[in-house]
Write an enzyme that holds these catalytic residues in place. Sequence first.
Site, mmCIF file in Angstrom:
data_model
loop_
_atom_site.group_PDB
_atom_site.id
_atom_site.type_symbol
_atom_site.label_atom_id
_atom_site.label_comp_id
_atom_site.label_asym_id
_atom_site.label_seq_id
_atom_site.Cartn_x
_atom_site.Cartn_y
_atom_site.Cartn_z
ATOM 1 N N THR A 208 4.747 -0.725 7.064
ATOM 2 C CA THR A 208 4.471 0.397 7.972
ATOM 3 C C THR A 208 3.016 0.331 8.423
ATOM 4 O OG1 THR A 208 4.721 2.788 8.273
ATOM 5 C CG2 THR A 208 3.964 2.079 6.103
ATOM 6 N N ASN A 209 2.516 1.389 9.001
ATOM 7 C CA ASN A 209 1.123 1.398 9.487
ATOM 8 C C ASN A 209 0.518 2.772 9.243
ATOM 9 O OD1 ASN A 209 1.730 3.112 11.910
ATOM 10 N ND2 ASN A 209 3.071 1.377 12.338
#
Length: 394
Positions: A208-209
């Site tokens: 993810t980020n």
Amino acid sequence: MLKDKTIVLGVTGGIAAYKAADLASKLIQAGAKVEVVMTEAATKFVAPLTFRAITNRPVVTGMFDMASEWSIEHVSLAEAADIIVIAPATADIIAKLAAGIADEMILSTVLATKAPVIIAPAMDVNMFENSVTQENIARLKARSFIIIETGYGRLASGKVGRGRLVENEKIIGTVHMVLGCKGDLAGKKIVVTAGGTEEPIDPVRVITNRSSGKMGYAIAEAARDRGAEVRLISAAHHQPDLVGMKIVRVHTAVEMKEAVTKSLKGAHALIMAAAVADYQAKKVAKEKIKKTGASLTLELVQTPDILGEVRGNFIKVGFAAESENLVENAAKKLQKKQLDFIVANDITDASSGFGVDTNKVTIIDSKGKADRLPLMNKREVADKILDRVVKKIK
Ligand code: C5P
């Protein structure tokens, strides 16, 4: 947005009355002028002085209350109101409203007003679920009162159930929505995406980020407050729900693409503020990947480029989080994805971009004109983007 708006806040006699003090304070902070009207019973729970100090206005506590400038002038209070909010609204006040009884100042003010009326009920679960209360609520809804759903949880009696006063954020969101319903996006459907997608590697791990979803939520909220029908597709699972819009929750880029495609029917604009992962695992492991002592290689494949692939008669707005050659790189993305606007944010600046409440952006249009905006909070940035969307839709 609530600047220059007069909100009549009716406080009735339930234990949740203490929460109305915080509601009044938040409405004042949002710029509104708040006129508090308390029922006699409400004054047994919270002192009028509390509201007086918060609003810096006299508090009306009775029909013949000569201390207030409104005194018996319920008609002028009714006319001054841009909106009336009754929070908390007890079962007996709801019953009286439904029956048209006006033996309290707030009831006669409601009878005399043309302004919209929002009711936030709060009572014990048995009273709330009683068919008489439900019938009264149905009657009020049929008469265009806006009834906010009660929350579920622990009640003052110790029971757990429906009947709790909703959080003040939801009441304030409803006020914004109702006051904004005739705004410059009325009748327009806007699809907004928010948050960072999560691409699974195995049952417990994801790629993810750092996106918080704040920018997308600010856009969805601003569009709602300007009258739009908003569809929010959210991968931001830590953001509290926004009222007045349909929220579709997704995790992966593929799920987001499906939700976006489904939502685009009849849409006037798609604003993709989500940070969509560019890569996903080629194969998601069925079992948790074990630590072996050796290095691990993951094979990644590209996710669908949602913004690049969706086509239709709607305005497309993209975001570009760049750490170098901001305008140049963003302009390339705009061309490639055939966008109407791209919002470039400089993620090298700590007060701009991921996770923070402020953003410093440059908005580039399809002719290559770049508009560099100063550091603003995300809600202000949202309105700047929507100003351009509104112009382009017309
Ligand atoms: O190419 P880049 O990922 O930087 O483009 C960013 C813009 O494209 C954002 O608006 C993002 O929401 C969108 N995007 C997308 N699908 C992807 C990757 C990004 O729609 N797979």
